[in-house]
Design a protein around this motif. Structure first.
Motif, PDB file in Angstrom:
ATOM      1  N   SER A   1      31.480  38.753  37.955  1.00  0.00           N
ATOM      2  CA  SER A   1      31.007  40.135  37.927  1.00  0.00           C
ATOM      3  C   SER A   1      31.815  40.967  36.935  1.00  0.00           C
ATOM      4  CB  SER A   1      31.126  40.765  39.320  1.00  0.00           C
ATOM      5  OG  SER A   1      32.486  40.868  39.686  1.00  0.00           O
TER       6      SER A   1
ATOM      7  N   THR B   1      34.378  42.513  37.892  1.00  0.00           N
ATOM      8  CA  THR B   1      34.981  43.607  38.659  1.00  0.00           C
ATOM      9  C   THR B   1      35.676  43.152  39.943  1.00  0.00           C
ATOM     10  OG1 THR B   1      32.835  43.981  39.720  1.00  0.00           O
ATOM     11  CG2 THR B   1      33.399  45.428  37.898  1.00  0.00           C
ATOM     12  N   VAL B   2      35.121  42.190  40.638  1.00  0.00           N
ATOM     13  CA  VAL B   2      35.600  41.939  41.998  1.00  0.00           C
ATOM     14  C   VAL B   2      36.798  40.983  42.035  1.00  0.00           C
ATOM     15  CG1 VAL B   2      34.984  41.271  44.338  1.00  0.00           C
ATOM     16  CG2 VAL B   2      33.338  42.478  42.938  1.00  0.00           C
ATOM     17  N   SER B   3      36.544  39.675  41.912  1.00  0.00           N
ATOM     18  CA  SER B   3      37.711  38.787  42.030  1.00  0.00           C
ATOM     19  C   SER B   3      38.683  38.984  40.874  1.00  0.00           C
ATOM     20  CB  SER B   3      37.345  37.315  42.235  1.00  0.00           C
ATOM     21  OG  SER B   3      36.150  36.967  41.652  1.00  0.00           O
TER      22      SER B   3
ATOM     23  N   SER C   1      39.630  41.761  39.615  1.00  0.00           N
ATOM     24  CA  SER C   1      40.560  42.845  39.981  1.00  0.00           C
ATOM     25  C   SER C   1      41.575  42.352  40.996  1.00  0.00           C
ATOM     26  CB  SER C   1      39.819  44.031  40.603  1.00  0.00           C
ATOM     27  OG  SER C   1      38.777  44.430  39.778  1.00  0.00           O
ATOM     28  N   MET C   2      41.082  41.512  41.947  1.00  0.00           N
ATOM     29  CA  MET C   2      41.998  41.015  42.960  1.00  0.00           C
ATOM     30  C   MET C   2      43.088  40.145  42.353  1.00  0.00           C
ATOM     31  SD  MET C   2      39.187  40.268  45.919  1.00  0.00           S
ATOM     32  CE  MET C   2      40.255  39.392  47.038  1.00  0.00           C
TER      33      MET C   2
ATOM     34  N   HIS D   1      41.304  33.175  34.965  1.00  0.00           N
ATOM     35  CA  HIS D   1      39.890  33.224  35.326  1.00  0.00           C
ATOM     36  C   HIS D   1      39.607  32.683  36.712  1.00  0.00           C
ATOM     37  CE1 HIS D   1      39.264  28.862  34.350  1.00  0.00           C
ATOM     38  NE2 HIS D   1      40.320  29.099  33.603  1.00  0.00           N
ATOM     39  N   THR D   2      38.556  33.230  37.330  1.00  0.00           N
ATOM     40  CA  THR D   2      38.070  32.711  38.618  1.00  0.00           C
ATOM     41  C   THR D   2      36.624  32.253  38.476  1.00  0.00           C
ATOM     42  OG1 THR D   2      37.301  34.856  39.406  1.00  0.00           O
ATOM     43  CG2 THR D   2      39.553  34.273  39.936  1.00  0.00           C
TER      44      THR D   2
ATOM     45  N   LEU E   1      43.032  34.069  44.979  1.00  0.00           N
ATOM     46  CA  LEU E   1      42.088  34.629  45.956  1.00  0.00           C
ATOM     47  C   LEU E   1      42.332  34.003  47.320  1.00  0.00           C
ATOM     48  CD1 LEU E   1      38.593  34.563  44.205  1.00  0.00           C
ATOM     49  CD2 LEU E   1      40.044  36.539  44.597  1.00  0.00           C
TER      50      LEU E   1
END
Lengths: 151, 99
Positions: B13, B15-17, B19-20, B60-61, B79
């Motif tokens: 995205s 934005t999600v993972s 940012s985490m 990267h995730t 994560l």
């Protein structure tokens, strides 16, 4: 109210691969009016480009999700599989995981996504809870376990 | 004093993972005494910022097939909390090489 949807707590689900799983899941989500008709195609494609398998310390799980435009609300499900199916590991192109529990994440509001994902990661790290979910046949029991992490 | 390290954190995205994990990456680099900043992007965003030549490290995730000529580290363990030490080591190893 918890984001965990009672009607999405499903046990002894028997599917042979991710495609069958998404077909099964999409029907339920559509019937409950939680997702858009585009969900099915999108979730399949997204899982290929951006896999969501996660290896716990002994139980592998997956957290399939789409972008916000394909869903109508926020909801999390717990699907305990009768036998494992293969998901690719998140971030990898070649690590295949035998996934035993799937947590479909339906997230409409991207701002809430980080919070929800962080809470879910607490659960993914907790082998005892995952094992309890796996062997449980009671929706109530599963709900109680998962809600401890979502609060 | 070494210069500021620029990290690109990449997820599906953007934005999600991403940012985490970038939060954890910043913590690791800063507590090791580095100055660092992170930018969160999706893979097409990564293509764009790679062209600017202003990225020192990619975490990267999501799968990143392309070789940008920049060190790439799979940070999915940030994560799940599994294998965090190994990822942290890799990050610090790359950081050491940045002049």
């Amino acid at each position: 109210m918890s984001i965990l949807n009672d009607e999405l707590i499903l046990t002894n689900v028997s599917v042979n691969d991710t495609n069958e799983f998404f077909e099964y899941m999409s029907k339920i989500l559509l019937n409950l009016d939680l997702v858009e008709p585009t969900y099915f195609e999108n979730i399949k494609e997204r899982e290929v480009s951006f896999p969501t398998g996660l290896k716990g310390t002994s139980i592998a799980v997956a957290i399939p999700h789409t972008n916000a435009e394909h869903v109508k609300t926020n909801a999390i499900g717990v699907v305990v599989l009768d036998h494992p199916i293969q998901f690719m590991e998140m971030g990898s192109e070649d690590v295949v995981l035998d996934v035993e529990i799937v947590f479909p994440m339906i997230v409409k509001n991207p701002k809430e996504h980080i919070g929800i994902l962080s809470k879910m990661m607490g659960l993914v790290q907790d082998e005892v809870s995952l094992k309890e979910i796996k062997k449980s046949n009671s929706k109530e029991e599963i709900k109680e376990i998962v809600n401890k992490f979502l609060e | 004093m070494s210069r500021r390290i620029k990290v690109a954190s990449v997820c599906g995205s953007g934005t999600v993972s991403s940012s985490m994990v970038s939060q954890k990456i910043m913590d690791i680099l800063k507590s090791a005494g580095y100055q660092a900043e992170a930018v969160e992007v999706n893979p097409s965003g990564m293509d764009m910022i790679a062209e600017s030549g202003d990225v020192d490290m990619i975490c990267h995730t999501c799968p990143l097939k392309k070789d940008y000529g920049i060190p790439k580290i799979n940070a999915t363990g940030f994560l799940t909390g599994i294998g965090e030490d190994t990822i942290a080591e890799k990050i610090l190893e790359v950081a050491k090489t940045i002049k």
